[in-house]
Design a protein around this motif. Structure first.
Motif, PDB file in Angstrom:
ATOM      1  N   SER A  81       0.839  -1.205   0.000  1.00 37.18           N
ATOM      2  CA  SER A  81       0.000   0.000   0.000  1.00 37.18           C
ATOM      3  C   SER A  81       0.875   1.257   0.000  1.00 37.18           C
ATOM      4  N   ILE A  94       3.191   4.344   0.138  1.00 34.48           N
ATOM      5  CA  ILE A  94       4.573   4.654  -0.236  1.00 34.48           C
ATOM      6  C   ILE A  94       5.323   3.387  -0.649  1.00 34.48           C
ATOM      7  N   ASP A 149       4.579  -7.815   3.334  1.00 35.51           N
ATOM      8  CA  ASP A 149       3.515  -7.078   4.022  1.00 35.51           C
ATOM      9  C   ASP A 149       2.711  -8.018   4.916  1.00 35.51           C
ATOM     10  N   PHE A 150       2.168  -7.420   5.961  1.00 35.99           N
ATOM     11  CA  PHE A 150       1.182  -8.058   6.832  1.00 35.99           C
ATOM     12  C   PHE A 150      -0.021  -8.493   5.996  1.00 35.99           C
ATOM     13  N   LEU A 180       4.910 -10.611   6.046  1.00 31.09           N
ATOM     14  CA  LEU A 180       5.858  -9.993   6.980  1.00 31.09           C
ATOM     15  C   LEU A 180       5.118  -9.406   8.179  1.00 31.09           C
ATOM     16  N   ALA A 204       6.545  -6.938  10.670  1.00 31.28           N
ATOM     17  CA  ALA A 204       7.815  -6.189  10.673  1.00 31.28           C
ATOM     18  C   ALA A 204       8.498  -6.065  12.031  1.00 31.28           C
ATOM     19  N   ASN A 257      10.226   0.250   5.334  1.00 32.42           N
ATOM     20  CA  ASN A 257       9.210   1.287   5.155  1.00 32.42           C
ATOM     21  C   ASN A 257       8.041   1.194   6.138  1.00 32.42           C
ATOM     22  N   THR A 291      12.109   4.622   5.983  1.00 32.54           N
ATOM     23  CA  THR A 291      11.113   5.689   5.977  1.00 32.54           C
ATOM     24  C   THR A 291      11.033   6.299   7.366  1.00 32.54           C
ATOM     25  N   TYR A 310       5.126   8.104  17.929  1.00 29.72           N
ATOM     26  CA  TYR A 310       5.437   8.152  16.492  1.00 29.72           C
ATOM     27  C   TYR A 310       6.657   9.047  16.255  1.00 29.72           C
ATOM     28  N   LYS A 330      10.381   7.812  15.033  1.00 24.77           N
ATOM     29  CA  LYS A 330      10.884   8.270  13.736  1.00 24.77           C
ATOM     30  C   LYS A 330      12.207   9.031  13.905  1.00 24.77           C
ATOM     31  N   GLY A 381       6.699  14.540   4.398  1.00 26.11           N
ATOM     32  CA  GLY A 381       5.651  15.319   5.050  1.00 26.11           C
ATOM     33  C   GLY A 381       4.342  14.591   4.802  1.00 26.11           C
ATOM     34  N   ILE A 425       1.615  12.856   3.023  1.00 25.17           N
ATOM     35  CA  ILE A 425       1.488  12.207   1.713  1.00 25.17           C
ATOM     36  C   ILE A 425       0.121  11.540   1.671  1.00 25.17           C
ATOM     37  N   THR A 453      -1.725   8.932   1.234  1.00 24.39           N
ATOM     38  CA  THR A 453      -1.797   7.474   1.102  1.00 24.39           C
ATOM     39  C   THR A 453      -3.036   7.010   1.869  1.00 24.39           C
TER      40      THR A 453
HETATM   41  N1  LIG Z   1       1.449   9.004   4.519  1.00 25.36           N
HETATM   42  C1  LIG Z   1       2.093   9.974   5.148  1.00 25.36           C
HETATM   43  O1  LIG Z   1       1.654  11.125   5.206  1.00 25.36           O
HETATM   44  C2  LIG Z   1       3.407   9.676   5.816  1.00 25.36           C
HETATM   45  C3  LIG Z   1       4.156  10.770   6.304  1.00 25.36           C
HETATM   46  C4  LIG Z   1       5.361  10.505   6.919  1.00 25.36           C
HETATM   47  C5  LIG Z   1       5.824   9.209   7.050  1.00 25.36           C
HETATM   48  N2  LIG Z   1       5.058   8.169   6.584  1.00 25.36           N
HETATM   49  C6  LIG Z   1       5.591   6.825   6.761  1.00 25.36           C
HETATM   50  O2  LIG Z   1       5.562   6.141   5.526  1.00 25.36           O
HETATM   51  C7  LIG Z   1       5.490   4.734   5.744  1.00 25.36           C
HETATM   52  C8  LIG Z   1       4.397   4.127   4.890  1.00 25.36           C
HETATM   53  O3  LIG Z   1       3.180   4.766   5.196  1.00 25.36           O
HETATM   54  P1  LIG Z   1       1.955   4.801   4.192  1.00 25.36           P
HETATM   55  O4  LIG Z   1       1.295   6.125   4.404  1.00 25.36           O
HETATM   56  O5  LIG Z   1       2.370   4.394   2.829  1.00 25.36           O
HETATM   57  O6  LIG Z   1       1.008   3.681   4.871  1.00 25.36           O
HETATM   58  P2  LIG Z   1      -0.044   2.630   4.269  1.00 25.36           P
HETATM   59  O7  LIG Z   1      -0.971   2.304   5.382  1.00 25.36           O
HETATM   60  O8  LIG Z   1      -0.630   3.132   2.987  1.00 25.36           O
HETATM   61  O9  LIG Z   1       0.854   1.368   3.979  1.00 25.36           O
HETATM   62  C9  LIG Z   1       1.480   0.703   5.031  1.00 25.36           C
HETATM   63  C10 LIG Z   1       1.612  -0.779   4.683  1.00 25.36           C
HETATM   64  O10 LIG Z   1       2.333  -1.401   5.756  1.00 25.36           O
HETATM   65  C11 LIG Z   1       1.686  -2.622   6.091  1.00 25.36           C
HETATM   66  N3  LIG Z   1       1.971  -2.915   7.503  1.00 25.36           N
HETATM   67  C12 LIG Z   1       1.518  -2.263   8.588  1.00 25.36           C
HETATM   68  N4  LIG Z   1       2.004  -2.822   9.707  1.00 25.36           N
HETATM   69  C13 LIG Z   1       2.807  -3.850   9.304  1.00 25.36           C
HETATM   70  C14 LIG Z   1       3.604  -4.788   9.986  1.00 25.36           C
HETATM   71  N5  LIG Z   1       3.694  -4.804  11.323  1.00 25.36           N
HETATM   72  N6  LIG Z   1       4.299  -5.700   9.259  1.00 25.36           N
HETATM   73  C15 LIG Z   1       4.217  -5.694   7.910  1.00 25.36           C
HETATM   74  N7  LIG Z   1       3.480  -4.830   7.205  1.00 25.36           N
HETATM   75  C16 LIG Z   1       2.768  -3.908   7.897  1.00 25.36           C
HETATM   76  C17 LIG Z   1       0.210  -2.367   5.831  1.00 25.36           C
HETATM   77  O11 LIG Z   1      -0.494  -3.606   5.633  1.00 25.36           O
HETATM   78  C18 LIG Z   1       0.274  -1.502   4.574  1.00 25.36           C
HETATM   79  O12 LIG Z   1       0.264  -2.292   3.400  1.00 25.36           O
HETATM   80  C19 LIG Z   1       5.311   4.568   7.262  1.00 25.36           C
HETATM   81  O13 LIG Z   1       6.552   4.313   7.869  1.00 25.36           O
HETATM   82  C20 LIG Z   1       4.799   5.935   7.699  1.00 25.36           C
HETATM   83  O14 LIG Z   1       5.076   6.210   9.055  1.00 25.36           O
HETATM   84  C21 LIG Z   1       3.876   8.368   5.966  1.00 25.36           C
END
Ligand SMILES: NC(=O)c1ccc[n+]([C@@H]2O[C@H](COP(=O)([O-])OP(=O)(O)OC[C@H]3O[C@@H](n4cnc5c(N)ncnc54)[C@H](O)[C@@H]3O)[C@@H](O)[C@H]2O)c1
Length: 267
Positions: free
Chosen positions: A16, A18, A37-38, A62, A64, A90, A143, A158, A162, A189, A191, A193
């Motif tokens: 999913s 990023i 992925d989970f 996974l 993680a 990530n 990430t 969080y 980070k 920042g 994003i 998603t």
């Molecule tokens: N979206 C934002 O605004 C943003 C901003 C800063 C940082 N981030 C960071 O970016 C990264 C990805 O975030 P995203 O927004 O793409 O999230 P997302 O929810 O779209 O995707 C996260 C994915 O990780 C998987 N996942 C969650 N827990 C898990 C685990 N324990 N083991 C394996 N897989 C697991 C989920 O099933 C999902 O597919 C994260 O580290 C998040 O903290 C996101």
């Protein structure tokens, strides 16, 4: 020659947002990718779609924060493609109902986030590095988040985890640089998603965008392209760094609006 031709990449949280963007762009730029992925059904579906388009991709379950599961995902990658030369650590998350201010934060949530957001980076790196040493080098990308640098009324765990990711990036870069293993982070920042949309209502998203220097939201590919750069040899002299990709949200003096109002009041 494509930008990451011949590289083997394991992407955690690749089903999913990023992670999915990075997996897709890395595959299109010539890497063999493993989506970990989970959500194994989602991971399999996205890997199959890439294969159908003619790219090399596989999926693995996974958890993680679990050492055995991370080791199995790394082993799977090596069994599948012979090595691992790119690791995108990530996975990361928060729960805004439990990850509160210092006095009120749920302590089990604190422990969970230290495990999933921070220990996961240690685990992925711990199991991938010996393979990268054997391969003659590699690139680890983590990430982080702008929450590593700017605080908030809630999301204490969080932000703290980070910030730990940013610093662990330097430790990995220092300890394994001589083995030609690089380690860098990306601090996104906001994003758009699925995670961001689930955590934040539209009116709250709009408040964020108002304070970006740019007039639009960030998208997953804005981070995915940076992952391709850090995975590729284009960034071969870069290590221990954190790229801030945040629409210019944090660059301006925060008093600007008040200063403008003050200047207007003086006319
Ligand atoms: N979206 C934002 O605004 C943003 C901003 C800063 C940082 N981030 C960071 O970016 C990264 C990805 O975030 P995203 O927004 O793409 O999230 P997302 O929810 O779209 O995707 C996260 C994915 O990780 C998987 N996942 C969650 N827990 C898990 C685990 N324990 N083991 C394996 N897989 C697991 C989920 O099933 C999902 O597919 C994260 O580290 C998040 O903290 C996101």
């Amino acid at each position: 020659m494509k930008r990451v031709e011949g590289k083997v990449a394991l992407i955690t949280g690749g089903a999913s947002g990023i992670g999915l963007s990075a997996a897709t762009l890395l595959a299109k730029e010539g890497a063999k990718v493993v989506i970990a992925d989970f959500n194994i059904e989602g991971a399999k579906e996205h890997a199959a779609a890439l294969v159908k388009e003619g790219y090399e991709a596989s999926a693995v379950f996974l958890d993680a924060g679990n050492a055995k599961s991370v080791e199995e995902a790394v082993d799977f990658t090596v069994e599948q493609y012979g090595t691992i030369t790119v690791l995108f650590n990530n996975v990361g998350l928060t729960n805004i109902h439990k990850d509160l201010d210092v006095v009120n934060i749920d302590l089990d949530e604190w422990d969970r986030l230290v495990n999933v957001n921070l220990k996961s980076v240690l685990l992925g790196s711990r199991y991938a590095i010996p393979h990268m040493q054997k391969a003659g080098g590699g690139s680890i990308i983590n990430t982080a988040s702008m929450a590593a640098f700017a605080s908030d009324q809630i999301r204490t765990a969080y932000g703290a985890t980070k910030a730990g990711v940013v610093n662990m990036t330097k430790y990995i870069a220092t300890q394994y640089g001589k083995d030609k293993i690089r380690c860098n982070s990306i601090a996104p920042g906001l994003i758009l998603t699925p995670a961001a949309k689930n955590n934040m209502p539209d009116d709250l998203l709009d408040i964020y965008t108002k304070y970006h220097a740019l007039p639009y939201h960030g998208e997953a590919d804005d981070i995915g392209y940076a992952v391709v750069y850090l995975a590729s040899d284009e960034s071969k002299f870069m290590t221990g760094q954190t790229l801030q990709i945040e629409g210019g949200h944090y660059i301006a003096n925060p008093t600007i609006e008040d200063q403008n109002a003050w200047a207007a009041s003086q006319k």
